[in-house]
Write an enzyme that holds these catalytic residues in place. Structure first.
Site, PDB file in Angstrom:
ATOM      1  N   THR A  29     -12.434  -5.668   7.631  1.00 16.82           N
ATOM      2  CA  THR A  29     -11.903  -5.878   8.991  1.00 16.82           C
ATOM      3  C   THR A  29     -11.800  -4.566   9.774  1.00 16.82           C
ATOM      4  OG1 THR A  29      -9.754  -5.929   7.884  1.00 16.82           O
ATOM      5  CG2 THR A  29     -10.637  -8.022   8.636  1.00 16.82           C
ATOM      6  N   LYS A  32     -11.350  -4.493  -5.102  1.00 13.28           N
ATOM      7  CA  LYS A  32     -12.610  -4.426  -4.336  1.00 13.28           C
ATOM      8  C   LYS A  32     -13.740  -3.854  -5.188  1.00 13.28           C
ATOM      9  CE  LYS A  32     -10.915  -4.370   0.363  1.00 13.28           C
ATOM     10  NZ  LYS A  32      -9.522  -3.898   0.224  1.00 13.28           N
ATOM     11  N   LEU A  33     -14.021  -4.540  -6.280  1.00 13.78           N
ATOM     12  CA  LEU A  33     -15.113  -4.117  -7.155  1.00 13.78           C
ATOM     13  C   LEU A  33     -16.415  -4.073  -6.361  1.00 13.78           C
ATOM     14  CD1 LEU A  33     -14.273  -6.365 -10.222  1.00 13.78           C
ATOM     15  CD2 LEU A  33     -14.001  -3.887 -10.076  1.00 13.78           C
ATOM     16  N   LYS A  89       0.129  -8.022  -2.787  1.00 14.74           N
ATOM     17  CA  LYS A  89      -1.219  -7.479  -2.970  1.00 14.74           C
ATOM     18  C   LYS A  89      -1.136  -5.981  -3.280  1.00 14.74           C
ATOM     19  CE  LYS A  89      -4.244  -6.366   0.387  1.00 14.74           C
ATOM     20  NZ  LYS A  89      -4.908  -5.128  -0.037  1.00 14.74           N
ATOM     21  N   THR A 124     -20.511  -3.181 -15.176  1.00 15.32           N
ATOM     22  CA  THR A 124     -19.275  -2.452 -14.869  1.00 15.32           C
ATOM     23  C   THR A 124     -18.216  -3.394 -14.282  1.00 15.32           C
ATOM     24  OG1 THR A 124     -20.593  -0.485 -14.481  1.00 15.32           O
ATOM     25  CG2 THR A 124     -18.349  -0.439 -13.634  1.00 15.32           C
ATOM     26  N   GLY A 135       0.044  -5.790   5.926  1.00 18.91           N
ATOM     27  CA  GLY A 135       0.565  -4.565   5.333  1.00 18.91           C
ATOM     28  C   GLY A 135       1.508  -3.861   6.281  1.00 18.91           C
ATOM     29  N   ARG A 136       0.996  -2.873   6.985  1.00 21.21           N
ATOM     30  CA  ARG A 136       1.836  -2.003   7.796  1.00 21.21           C
ATOM     31  C   ARG A 136       2.756  -2.698   8.790  1.00 21.21           C
ATOM     32  NH1 ARG A 136      -3.361   1.726   8.617  1.00 21.21           N
ATOM     33  NH2 ARG A 136      -4.240  -0.348   8.236  1.00 21.21           N
ATOM     34  N   ASP A 152       0.837  -1.205   0.000  1.00 23.11           N
ATOM     35  CA  ASP A 152       0.000   0.000   0.000  1.00 23.11           C
ATOM     36  C   ASP A 152       0.864   1.243   0.000  1.00 23.11           C
ATOM     37  OD1 ASP A 152      -2.357  -1.461  -0.064  1.00 23.11           O
ATOM     38  OD2 ASP A 152      -2.415  -1.669   2.112  1.00 23.11           O
ATOM     39  N   GLN A 196      -7.722  -0.831  11.870  1.00 21.35           N
ATOM     40  CA  GLN A 196      -8.363  -2.152  11.871  1.00 21.35           C
ATOM     41  C   GLN A 196      -9.113  -2.398  13.181  1.00 21.35           C
ATOM     42  OE1 GLN A 196      -8.615  -3.838   9.282  1.00 21.35           O
ATOM     43  NE2 GLN A 196      -6.730  -3.998   8.095  1.00 21.35           N
TER      44      GLN A 196
HETATM   45  O1  C5P Z   1      -1.737  -2.457   6.847  1.00 18.66           O
HETATM   46  P1  C5P Z   1      -2.735  -3.548   7.066  1.00 18.66           P
HETATM   47  O2  C5P Z   1      -2.107  -4.841   7.538  1.00 18.66           O
HETATM   48  O3  C5P Z   1      -3.900  -3.128   7.915  1.00 18.66           O
HETATM   49  O4  C5P Z   1      -3.297  -3.843   5.603  1.00 18.66           O
HETATM   50  C1  C5P Z   1      -4.388  -4.672   5.368  1.00 18.66           C
HETATM   51  C2  C5P Z   1      -4.653  -4.703   3.893  1.00 18.66           C
HETATM   52  O5  C5P Z   1      -5.739  -5.574   3.632  1.00 18.66           O
HETATM   53  C3  C5P Z   1      -5.008  -3.373   3.278  1.00 18.66           C
HETATM   54  O6  C5P Z   1      -4.428  -3.337   1.991  1.00 18.66           O
HETATM   55  C4  C5P Z   1      -6.506  -3.394   3.164  1.00 18.66           C
HETATM   56  O7  C5P Z   1      -6.965  -2.646   2.063  1.00 18.66           O
HETATM   57  C5  C5P Z   1      -6.787  -4.880   2.958  1.00 18.66           C
HETATM   58  N1  C5P Z   1      -8.091  -5.383   3.415  1.00 18.66           N
HETATM   59  C6  C5P Z   1      -8.535  -5.279   4.708  1.00 18.66           C
HETATM   60  N2  C5P Z   1      -9.759  -5.756   5.078  1.00 18.66           N
HETATM   61  C7  C5P Z   1     -10.537  -6.371   4.191  1.00 18.66           C
HETATM   62  C8  C5P Z   1     -10.100  -6.510   2.874  1.00 18.66           C
HETATM   63  C9  C5P Z   1      -8.853  -6.004   2.532  1.00 18.66           C
HETATM   64  O8  C5P Z   1      -7.798  -4.745   5.548  1.00 18.66           O
HETATM   65  N3  C5P Z   1     -11.682  -6.886   4.551  1.00 18.66           N
END
Ligand code: C5P
Length: 223
Positions: free
Chosen positions: A116, A63-64, A35, A70, A203-204, A11, A183
């Site tokens: 989440t 995330k359509l 991702k 579309t 991610g982070r 991200d 989150q």
């Molecule tokens: O940084 P972090 O670990 O919170 O990143 C979680 C990733 O998962 C982000 O890219 C977020 O867009 C994605 N995601 C999420 N919850 C979902 C679907 C996708 O956090 N239900």
């Protein structure tokens, strides 16, 4: 020893930073996929960068969430990227899910249940009457009906979702400690895998700070 599967959420809007994330997360101890979400996919050079990546597991987290036509046109438009996984919100509806599944072909179509970052209070604000657990099961059943290839839910719902959705389960909201950021439904990597997740999305906790150290920390935590 079975290798655990991790999608690293790239991200960022900066191509060099994403390159750094990919280089510094290399390890033989885990199966790593990458991702790319709305931020990188919409960045100036994001699309062309992804297109050039070879021999990696790639996940377009688009995330359509749109009408069937579309969704289908968008799936056709991103086929040249060569990604392995692509997300659609299950709340796009059964018709959109079925049409998208057909259009996706070899791309695994992943249904997103309830983000989440939401808790029961946020669901109520949006106007949903069901509690999260029940809503996610409901959504998982719809994903089964639409024959989707994988599903995203939090680690709290994995056990119950597995009863109604028999394919891959992907789990974001992974944290080592109490730094949750935005989150809400959060679990540690070990607990999430124990609950039956096939893939964790992180991610982070990996990409912020020292990436190499963070990966080593994850490996130590898991094995
Ligand atoms: O940084 P972090 O670990 O919170 O990143 C979680 C990733 O998962 C982000 O890219 C977020 O867009 C994605 N995601 C999420 N919850 C979902 C679907 C996708 O956090 N239900």
């Amino acid at each position: 020893m079975k290798k655990n599967k991790i999608f690293v959420a790239c991200d960022n809007s900066n191509r060099s930073k994403v390159k750094e994330i990919i280089n510094k997360t290399r390890t033989g101890k885990l199966i790593i996929g990458y991702k790319f979400g709305l931020e990188f996919l919409n960045s100036k050079n994001g699309r062309s960068f992804i297109k050039k990546i070879k021999n990696k597991i790639l996940f377009a987290d688009l995330k359509l969430h749109d009408i069937p036509n579309t969704c289908v046109s968008t799936i056709k438009a991103i086929k040249d990227l060569g990604v392995n996984y692509l997300t659609i919100h299950i709340s796009s509806g059964l018709k959109a899910l079925k049409a998208s599944k057909k259009a996706a072909g070899r791309i695994k179509l992943v249904g997103v249940t309830t983000l989440t970052s939401l808790d029961n209070k946020s669901l109520k604000q949006i106007g949903y009457n069901k509690k999260i657990n029940k809503l996610v099961i409901h959504q998982a059943k719809l994903a089964t009906k639409a024959k989707l290839d994988a599903l995203v839910c939090s680690a709290y719902e994995v056990k119950s979702v597995k009863k109604v959705f028999k394919k891959e389960i992907i789990t974001p909201g992974i944290r080592f400690n109490s730094k949750f950021n935005d989150q809400k439904r959060v679990m540690t990597p070990k607990q999430a895998l124990k609950n039956g997740s096939d893939w964790l999305v992180i991610g982070r906790p990996i990409t912020k700070g020292n990436i190499k150290k963070n990966i080593q920390k994850l490996i130590k935590h898991l094995y």
